[in-house]
Design an enzyme around this catalytic site. Sequence first.
Site, PDB file in Angstrom:
ATOM      1  N   CYS A   2      16.101  -1.881 -32.149  1.00 34.50           N
ATOM      2  CA  CYS A   2      17.177  -2.672 -32.720  1.00 34.50           C
ATOM      3  C   CYS A   2      18.450  -1.837 -32.653  1.00 34.50           C
ATOM      4  O   CYS A   2      18.400  -0.619 -32.514  1.00 34.50           O
ATOM      5  CB  CYS A   2      16.877  -2.991 -34.174  1.00 34.50           C
ATOM      6  SG  CYS A   2      15.274  -3.765 -34.380  1.00 34.50           S
ATOM      7  N   ARG A  27      19.645  -3.074 -26.746  1.00 28.85           N
ATOM      8  CA  ARG A  27      18.588  -2.442 -27.545  1.00 28.85           C
ATOM      9  C   ARG A  27      17.638  -3.453 -28.185  1.00 28.85           C
ATOM     10  O   ARG A  27      16.602  -3.083 -28.726  1.00 28.85           O
ATOM     11  CB  ARG A  27      19.207  -1.589 -28.661  1.00 28.85           C
ATOM     12  CG  ARG A  27      19.999  -0.416 -28.165  1.00 28.85           C
ATOM     13  CD  ARG A  27      20.599   0.339 -29.327  1.00 28.85           C
ATOM     14  NE  ARG A  27      19.571   0.919 -30.165  1.00 28.85           N
ATOM     15  CZ  ARG A  27      19.064   2.136 -29.999  1.00 28.85           C
ATOM     16  NH1 ARG A  27      19.482   2.889 -29.012  1.00 28.85           N
ATOM     17  NH2 ARG A  27      18.139   2.593 -30.806  1.00 28.85           N
ATOM     18  N   TRP A  74      15.006  -6.599 -32.400  1.00 25.85           N
ATOM     19  CA  TRP A  74      13.881  -6.745 -31.486  1.00 25.85           C
ATOM     20  C   TRP A  74      12.661  -6.763 -32.403  1.00 25.85           C
ATOM     21  O   TRP A  74      12.284  -5.746 -32.968  1.00 25.85           O
ATOM     22  CB  TRP A  74      13.820  -5.572 -30.513  1.00 25.85           C
ATOM     23  CG  TRP A  74      12.768  -5.702 -29.465  1.00 25.85           C
ATOM     24  CD1 TRP A  74      12.866  -6.373 -28.278  1.00 25.85           C
ATOM     25  CD2 TRP A  74      11.447  -5.120 -29.485  1.00 25.85           C
ATOM     26  NE1 TRP A  74      11.699  -6.258 -27.567  1.00 25.85           N
ATOM     27  CE2 TRP A  74      10.811  -5.504 -28.279  1.00 25.85           C
ATOM     28  CE3 TRP A  74      10.741  -4.343 -30.399  1.00 25.85           C
ATOM     29  CZ2 TRP A  74       9.509  -5.120 -27.974  1.00 25.85           C
ATOM     30  CZ3 TRP A  74       9.457  -3.963 -30.089  1.00 25.85           C
ATOM     31  CH2 TRP A  74       8.848  -4.355 -28.882  1.00 25.85           C
ATOM     32  N   ASN A 100      16.511   0.121 -38.136  1.00 26.95           N
ATOM     33  CA  ASN A 100      15.876   0.262 -36.825  1.00 26.95           C
ATOM     34  C   ASN A 100      14.680   1.183 -37.009  1.00 26.95           C
ATOM     35  O   ASN A 100      14.827   2.265 -37.582  1.00 26.95           O
ATOM     36  CB  ASN A 100      16.877   0.880 -35.839  1.00 26.95           C
ATOM     37  CG  ASN A 100      16.235   1.235 -34.523  1.00 26.95           C
ATOM     38  OD1 ASN A 100      15.329   0.552 -34.062  1.00 26.95           O
ATOM     39  ND2 ASN A 100      16.704   2.310 -33.901  1.00 26.95           N
ATOM     40  N   GLY A 101      13.491   0.739 -36.549  1.00 27.68           N
ATOM     41  CA  GLY A 101      12.297   1.573 -36.689  1.00 27.68           C
ATOM     42  C   GLY A 101      11.189   0.782 -37.352  1.00 27.68           C
ATOM     43  O   GLY A 101      11.226  -0.448 -37.374  1.00 27.68           O
ATOM     44  N   GLU A 463       6.901  -0.210  -8.819  1.00 24.94           N
ATOM     45  CA  GLU A 463       8.226  -0.395  -9.433  1.00 24.94           C
ATOM     46  C   GLU A 463       8.816  -1.758  -9.040  1.00 24.94           C
ATOM     47  O   GLU A 463       9.429  -2.442  -9.872  1.00 24.94           O
ATOM     48  CB  GLU A 463       9.157   0.757  -9.004  1.00 24.94           C
ATOM     49  CG  GLU A 463      10.608   0.635  -9.421  1.00 24.94           C
ATOM     50  CD  GLU A 463      10.817   0.483 -10.930  1.00 24.94           C
ATOM     51  OE1 GLU A 463       9.879   0.682 -11.716  1.00 24.94           O
ATOM     52  OE2 GLU A 463      11.946   0.117 -11.312  1.00 24.94           O
ATOM     53  N   LYS A 467      10.091  -4.814 -11.553  1.00 22.44           N
ATOM     54  CA  LYS A 467      11.416  -5.477 -11.513  1.00 22.44           C
ATOM     55  C   LYS A 467      11.249  -6.985 -11.392  1.00 22.44           C
ATOM     56  O   LYS A 467      11.942  -7.748 -12.055  1.00 22.44           O
ATOM     57  CB  LYS A 467      12.259  -4.985 -10.318  1.00 22.44           C
ATOM     58  CG  LYS A 467      12.786  -3.584 -10.398  1.00 22.44           C
ATOM     59  CD  LYS A 467      13.740  -3.311 -11.516  1.00 22.44           C
ATOM     60  CE  LYS A 467      13.074  -2.891 -12.767  1.00 22.44           C
ATOM     61  NZ  LYS A 467      12.771  -1.613 -13.162  1.00 22.44           N
ATOM     62  N   GLU A 470      10.004  -8.428 -14.788  1.00 23.45           N
ATOM     63  CA  GLU A 470      11.010  -8.400 -15.862  1.00 23.45           C
ATOM     64  C   GLU A 470      12.122  -9.405 -15.623  1.00 23.45           C
ATOM     65  O   GLU A 470      12.566 -10.077 -16.546  1.00 23.45           O
ATOM     66  CB  GLU A 470      11.665  -7.020 -15.922  1.00 23.45           C
ATOM     67  CG  GLU A 470      10.792  -5.939 -16.460  1.00 23.45           C
ATOM     68  CD  GLU A 470      11.486  -4.594 -16.361  1.00 23.45           C
ATOM     69  OE1 GLU A 470      11.744  -4.005 -17.397  1.00 23.45           O
ATOM     70  OE2 GLU A 470      11.776  -4.127 -15.233  1.00 23.45           O
ATOM     71  N   HIS A 486     -10.517  -4.802  -0.833  1.00 19.25           N
ATOM     72  CA  HIS A 486     -11.536  -4.500  -1.848  1.00 19.25           C
ATOM     73  C   HIS A 486     -11.465  -5.468  -3.028  1.00 19.25           C
ATOM     74  O   HIS A 486     -11.971  -5.162  -4.093  1.00 19.25           O
ATOM     75  CB  HIS A 486     -11.379  -3.052  -2.330  1.00 19.25           C
ATOM     76  CG  HIS A 486     -11.593  -2.053  -1.230  1.00 19.25           C
ATOM     77  ND1 HIS A 486     -12.821  -1.842  -0.647  1.00 19.25           N
ATOM     78  CD2 HIS A 486     -10.722  -1.245  -0.585  1.00 19.25           C
ATOM     79  CE1 HIS A 486     -12.702  -0.921   0.301  1.00 19.25           C
ATOM     80  NE2 HIS A 486     -11.426  -0.553   0.362  1.00 19.25           N
ATOM     81  N   LYS A 581      15.809  -2.297 -24.241  1.00 19.04           N
ATOM     82  CA  LYS A 581      16.050  -1.173 -23.337  1.00 19.04           C
ATOM     83  C   LYS A 581      15.399   0.108 -23.832  1.00 19.04           C
ATOM     84  O   LYS A 581      14.874   0.880 -23.064  1.00 19.04           O
ATOM     85  CB  LYS A 581      17.558  -0.973 -23.216  1.00 19.04           C
ATOM     86  CG  LYS A 581      17.961   0.131 -22.282  1.00 19.04           C
ATOM     87  CD  LYS A 581      18.389  -0.427 -20.959  1.00 19.04           C
ATOM     88  CE  LYS A 581      18.606   0.610 -19.909  1.00 19.04           C
ATOM     89  NZ  LYS A 581      17.889   0.270 -18.683  1.00 19.04           N
TER      90      LYS A 581
END
Length: 586
Positions: A2, A27, A74, A100-101, A463, A467, A470, A486, A581
């Site tokens: 947050c 954030r 968040w 935040n936390g 990677e 992307k 997301e 396989h 983020k």
Amino acid sequence: MCSIIGYLGLNQAAPIIVKGLKRMEYRGYDSVGVATFSNNHILVRKGVGKVIEVNKAVRLDELSGTVGIGHTRWATHGMVTDTNAHPHPSSTGEIAIVHNGIIENHEELKRELEQKGYAFKSQTDSEVIANLLQYHHDETGDIKQSMTHTVSDLKGSYAFVAVFEDGTLAAARFHEPLIIGIGKEGYFISSDVLGFVEHTDEVIYLDNREFVIINTTGIQIFDFNINPVRHQITKVSKEFADVYKGEYAHFTLKEISEQPTTILNAGNNTKLELDLATDLIRHAKTLYITGSGTSYNAALVAKFLFSKYAKIKIEPIISSEVHFSHDVFEQQSILIALSQSGESADVLEAVNIAKKTGTKIISIVNIMTSSLVHLSSISIGLGCGPEIGVAATKSFTAQLAILYKIADKICNGSTGIDFAKASEAIKKILSDDSKIKEIAKKIRDVSDIYILGRGIHYPIASEASLKLKELTYIHAEGLPGGELKHGPLALMDSNTYVIMINPSDPTYSDTLTSAREIKARGAKVIGVSDKPSDVYDYWIEIPQIDESMYPLVEIIPIQLLAYYAAVEKDTDPDYPRNLAKSVTVK
Ligand code: F6R
């Protein structure tokens, strides 16, 4: 996760706070709120949505008063609802807080406070801070006392800012960032300098286990035992102010476009540290590398780079798995920790576990004031400027560039890497993205995309899949090319798209064989290669360069593809749903 901000000064607080929240929205962005102190009362407005939406709906920025606090959330505890949005007032409404936390003992504290008559409205862990402060303030009548009693009751990790009904701001830090800004027309307190950098570049970084009281007479800082603390005022680097999109539609596109420069700059502000780190790595008895998400993908690239060029073995470990990997570190181990933010809880935990064994920490990090830097023996700066888009782009290639620099130093320049040429190759890809835009239209409605690469291209495939997930919300999976037969081949049919990362290097023919096997099952094949082939339904051309440089370059068209597909789908590429983020919770 947050973002929190507080302001006390000569100007109206709410517009300043709303602007700061917009800048820190990366954030966390599922809900937002502001509280101000006005005419001896605390006023609160909040709601679900992004800053711009909630502000339009409830006019956060029109709250009156020159003291205030704000928050973007968040969600961790409790659904995304208006009630669970911060700020949370105490049950009497005389104090409001933003947090935040995570407060680990919130249930037990809540029960105790309810028994004492304090009421709760939300499902959050954070609301307990407001009522705890209220309880201790009712008991002691003193803000300093109520802060110290409150922090000694709380367990977990937190940074919070509280506004009291006499117009005082108080804030505490325990394992979450909190920075004070000293402006000519007011004080700021925020989880990120981005929250206030346009007003002042003079800051004080609060240490862990410290709290601050801010009122019209000034600021006072204390440790959790109420000993006064003095801190130097430092100036933050100008690069932090560069947080505008400029001509670009989104931060993500801006940041993708900066990569011809950011790969050149990577590590340049910390050249001495780069040399020292290289020396440690060269002589390490055992070498590990850790990170989460994109940073872990960079760690996987390091494994190939270091073994191929530097002839050094390095073991990548996903940060959140370190806790469950028993006794990996030894007395003389070296752990390289990769992190854009330097605040990811999983990375910090991995580093703390390693440190207990005497392992030395080298961090490769973008935010040089972060907790990770404080925990490291040596820190190398990515130097790529603020990355606002939630999906990591330029920080990934900056991490790779630094890992290349280390490998190149160890093998005395024989990797073949030439950053100027890699930069030119990236420019070329960026200069004509029309084909990528066309392919983005084709993939916008598909449900599954597979990305295949062999050797060093497998981490890039991984990677690339991150992307795509997301930014487009399409299921995407990165696979080592040889693994196809396989199992995953069973999934190929005419609705499947497969991206082959296939530059001309020793992996080329085997990857082409995999492409033919896929094509034979009716799937559509997108080739990312410097060479055309009849097997590709779509060819994304990348320039021909020395094979050592392909990993740095081949991710760029896929970042662009993910970005344009998101735009096609009308999702917000800068703020993908459910993500944040800086993941400061476990
Ligand atoms: C992906 C992404 C995340 C981060 C991860 C680690 O685009 O951004 O996967 O890479 O949360 O973050 P840092 O590097 O800040 O530790």
